[in-house]
Design a protein around this motif. Structure first.
Motif, mmCIF file in Angstrom:
data_model
loop_
_atom_site.group_PDB
_atom_site.id
_atom_site.type_symbol
_atom_site.label_atom_id
_atom_site.label_comp_id
_atom_site.label_asym_id
_atom_site.label_seq_id
_atom_site.Cartn_x
_atom_site.Cartn_y
_atom_site.Cartn_z
ATOM 1 N N VAL A 203 1.011 -1.335 0.246
ATOM 2 C CA VAL A 203 -0.207 -0.097 0.103
ATOM 3 C C VAL A 203 0.968 1.203 -0.003
ATOM 4 O O VAL A 203 0.763 2.243 -0.459
ATOM 5 N N ARG A 204 2.089 1.391 0.484
ATOM 6 C CA ARG A 204 2.877 2.794 0.770
ATOM 7 C C ARG A 204 3.647 2.493 -0.579
ATOM 8 O O ARG A 204 3.444 3.937 -0.936
ATOM 9 N N ASP A 205 4.043 1.265 -0.981
ATOM 10 C CA ASP A 205 4.830 1.705 -2.056
ATOM 11 C C ASP A 205 4.204 1.898 -3.385
ATOM 12 O O ASP A 205 4.510 3.131 -4.096
ATOM 13 N N ILE A 206 2.483 1.958 -3.176
ATOM 14 C CA ILE A 206 2.191 2.109 -4.796
ATOM 15 C C ILE A 206 1.020 3.567 -4.108
ATOM 16 O O ILE A 206 1.207 4.333 -4.869
ATOM 17 N N ALA A 219 -0.074 -3.707 -9.952
ATOM 18 C CA ALA A 219 -0.976 -2.708 -9.155
ATOM 19 C C ALA A 219 -0.916 -1.507 -9.714
ATOM 20 O O ALA A 219 -1.663 -0.389 -9.029
ATOM 21 N N ALA A 220 0.294 -1.004 -9.601
ATOM 22 C CA ALA A 220 0.834 0.338 -9.287
ATOM 23 C C ALA A 220 0.600 0.669 -11.585
ATOM 24 O O ALA A 220 0.584 1.943 -10.910
ATOM 25 N N LYS A 221 0.517 -0.811 -11.573
ATOM 26 C CA LYS A 221 -0.161 0.538 -13.293
ATOM 27 C C LYS A 221 -2.027 0.664 -13.269
ATOM 28 O O LYS A 221 -2.291 0.558 -13.977
ATOM 29 N N VAL A 222 -2.934 0.230 -11.675
ATOM 30 C CA VAL A 222 -4.169 1.300 -11.300
ATOM 31 C C VAL A 222 -4.379 2.874 -11.690
ATOM 32 O O VAL A 222 -3.281 2.914 -10.988
ATOM 33 N N ALA A 238 -3.027 0.635 6.401
ATOM 34 C CA ALA A 238 -2.866 1.396 6.101
ATOM 35 C C ALA A 238 -1.576 2.343 6.888
ATOM 36 O O ALA A 238 -1.211 3.112 6.949
ATOM 37 N N SER A 239 -1.033 1.588 7.855
ATOM 38 C CA SER A 239 -0.270 1.933 9.272
ATOM 39 C C SER A 239 0.968 2.656 8.623
ATOM 40 O O SER A 239 2.084 2.943 9.148
ATOM 41 N N LEU A 240 1.874 2.064 7.342
ATOM 42 C CA LEU A 240 2.724 3.382 6.721
ATOM 43 C C LEU A 240 2.466 4.107 5.828
ATOM 44 O O LEU A 240 4.064 4.269 4.762
ATOM 45 N N LEU A 241 1.992 4.255 5.735
ATOM 46 C CA LEU A 241 1.449 6.022 4.840
ATOM 47 C C LEU A 241 1.863 7.392 5.968
ATOM 48 O O LEU A 241 1.847 6.712 7.137
#
Length: 241
Positions: A203-206, A219-222, A238-241
Motif C-alpha cells: 500500500v505504501r509503495d504504490i 497494482a501500480a499500473k492502476v 494504512a499503517s506505513l502511510l
C-alpha cells in the motif's frame, strides 16, 4: 494526474460500512451499476455485511455482478471466487436476481472462457473508448503486488488489447481468467480494498512511490483513464502511510 482518494477505517467492519455508503451514493446517481467483484478476505467481510445488514436497503434489481478474475476451478471448489460470493451473499439474499449475475466459468477451458466472457462484457457493460466501462471495479492487492490475476512475472498482460487474459499463479501454476488492465483502467471508479499489516508495505509503495514500481507491480499500473481511484483500508493496511 491520478484522481485518488484514500479512506482509512478502524477495522474491516467499519470499512464494509464505508464501502457500502460509497456504493449507495453511486446508486443514487446511476440507474444501473455494473460491479466487478474481487475475491479475497476483505470482499468476503463486505458480502457478509451486506447479507446481514443490507437485504432491504440495497436496490438489488439495479446492481449487476461481474468478476475481475476467476481461478480455473469449479464453483464448489473453495478457491472459486464466484462460489465464495454465492456462499456469503447470493444464497443469503434471495432478492438478488439470478439474471443480474454474470460469472466467469472456472470449470471451462480458459481459452474458451476468455473469449466468451469478453463477449459478455461487450454486450452487458456500457462501452466507452472502445472497451467495457464498469461503474465500479473492486480490486484486491496481493502481497506480491498483483491485482486481478495479473502477477508481477506476467506484467505484460496488463497492456493486452484483449478484454480478458489468462494469468497463471507463479507458484501453484493454477490458471486464472482475468480482466486486462485496459478494462480495469476504463472503469468510472476503481476501488482497492485492503486490510491487514501484510498489505501495508505494498500500500505504501504504490500510494507514495507509484512511479518506482510501475514495471514491478501490476497494482501500480492502476490509473483510471477518465475515472477515479479509491482506497478503502483498515488502520493496519494504512499503517506505513
Amino acid at each position: 494526474m491520478i484522481k485518488e482518494e484514500i479512506n482509512i477505517y478502524s477495522d474491516a467492519k467499519a470499512l464494509s460500512e464505508g464501502f457500502t455508503a460509497f456504493l449507495q451514493k453511486l446508486m443514487d446517481v446511476y440507474p444501473r451499476v455494473n460491479l466487478a467483484l474481487s475475491g479475497g478476505t476483505t470482499p468476503k467481510v463486505i458480502f457478509d455485511y451486506w447479507a446481514e445488514n443490507c437485504k432491504d436497503s440495497i436496490d438489488w434489481q439495479r446492481l449487476f455482478f461481474f468478476w475481475g478474475d476467476e481461478r480455473c476451478v469449479p464453483p464448489e471448489n473453495v478457491m472459486n471466487n464466484y462460489g465464495m460470493t454465492k456462499d456469503h451473499l447470493f444464497d443469503k439474499v434471495p432478492k438478488i436476481p439470478k439474471n443480474n449475475i454474470f460469472r466467469i466459468h472456472g470449470e471451462n477451458e480458459p481459452e474458451e472462457e476468455t473469449e466468451w466472457y469478453s463477449k459478455i462484457l461487450e454486450t452487458k457493460v456500457m462501452q466507452r473508448r472502445n472497451a467495457p466501462c464498469f461503474e465500479i471495479v473492486m480490486l484486491g492487492l496481493g502481497d506480491d503486488g498483483h491485482t486481478v490475476s495479473i502477477f508481477p512475472d506476467q506484467i505484460s498482460l496488463w497492456d493486452s488489447k484483449d478484454f480478458c487474459v489468462i494469468g497463471e499463479h507463479p507458484e501453484s501454476k493454477m490458471k486464472r481468467v482475468s480482466l486486462s488492465g485496459q478494462v480495469v483502467n476504463n472503469a468510472q471508479y476503481v476501488v482497492f480494498l485492503a486490510t491487514g499489516k501484510n498489505k501495508a508495505e505494498k500500500v505504501r509503495d504504490i500510494i507514495k512511490n507509484r512511479e518506482q514500481f510501475l514495471d514491478k507491480y501490476p497494482a501500480a499500473k492502476v490509473n483510471p483513464k477518465k475515472g477515479y481511484l479509491y482506497w478503502f483500508l483498515d488502520e493496519e493496511a494504512a499503517s506505513l502511510l
